[in-house]
Design a protein around this motif. Structure first.
Motif, PDB file in Angstrom:
ATOM      1  N   UNK A 188       0.860  -1.183   0.000  1.00 17.12           N
ATOM      2  CA  UNK A 188       0.000   0.000   0.000  1.00 17.12           C
ATOM      3  C   UNK A 188       0.894   1.229   0.000  1.00 17.12           C
ATOM      4  N   UNK A 189       0.746   2.134  -0.951  1.00 17.14           N
ATOM      5  CA  UNK A 189       1.677   3.257  -1.098  1.00 17.14           C
ATOM      6  C   UNK A 189       1.594   4.308   0.012  1.00 17.14           C
ATOM      7  N   UNK A 190       0.592   4.237   0.872  1.00 19.20           N
ATOM      8  CA  UNK A 190       0.462   5.240   1.927  1.00 19.20           C
ATOM      9  C   UNK A 190       1.689   5.235   2.834  1.00 19.20           C
ATOM     10  N   UNK A 191       2.192   4.062   3.178  1.00 19.13           N
ATOM     11  CA  UNK A 191       3.383   3.973   4.022  1.00 19.13           C
ATOM     12  C   UNK A 191       4.578   4.638   3.346  1.00 19.13           C
ATOM     13  N   UNK A 192       4.753   4.386   2.062  1.00 21.14           N
ATOM     14  CA  UNK A 192       5.867   4.977   1.334  1.00 21.14           C
ATOM     15  C   UNK A 192       5.722   6.498   1.252  1.00 21.14           C
TER      16      UNK A 192
END
Length: 138
Positions: A112-116
């Motif tokens: 999930x790109x939110x962490x990145x």
């Protein structure tokens, strides 16, 4: 009365963050760790209220190839003619503007790109505050 501002006074901010999403809010929180720092967060763009594509985190994979995608803002060295951002997330040729979201990612992360994006915002805060240099580990 002393200390009061009139409605005609223009507010002054140290930083204006356009976009109150994941990265914008993290960046604002980090910058305001200094109580003397004034930050204005402006949400630019249409509301995502009721937009199920955005509101369901497990749906992130379906956003690939949409207007919420990555890769629209290449980051690179000074000799890279296609890079619009330098390694400190600054927009080339525009003073005082940085991009802190998924648009500099060359490919979408496999998670999930939110962490990145959160990590990119943390790094941007360090770069802006001068507590970290490009290429330096935290």
């Amino acid at each position: 009365m002393a200390g009061e501002r009139s409605v005609t006074d223009e507010p002054e901010y140290d930083y204006v963050i356009v976009g109150g999403g994941t990265a914008g809010c993290v960046l604002a929180a980090r910058l305001t760790e200094d109580p003397d720092c004034r930050v204005c967060v402006i949400e630019g763009g249409p509301s995502d209220v009721g937009d199920e594509r955005i509101l369901r985190p497990r749906n992130w994979i379906n956003l690939l190839g949409s207007e919420f995608d990555y890769g629209s803002c290449r980051m690179g060295a000074d000799d890279d003619p296609l890079a619009v951002l330098d390694p400190q997330l600054r927009v080339r040729g525009v003073s005082g503007v940085r991009v802190v979201d998924a648009s500099p990612f060359p490919t979408m992360p496999t998670i999930n790109p939110v962490l990145t994006v959160l990590l990119a915002a943390e790094r941007a805060a360090d770069l802006i505050k001068g507590t970290q240099q490009p290429g330096e580990a935290r």
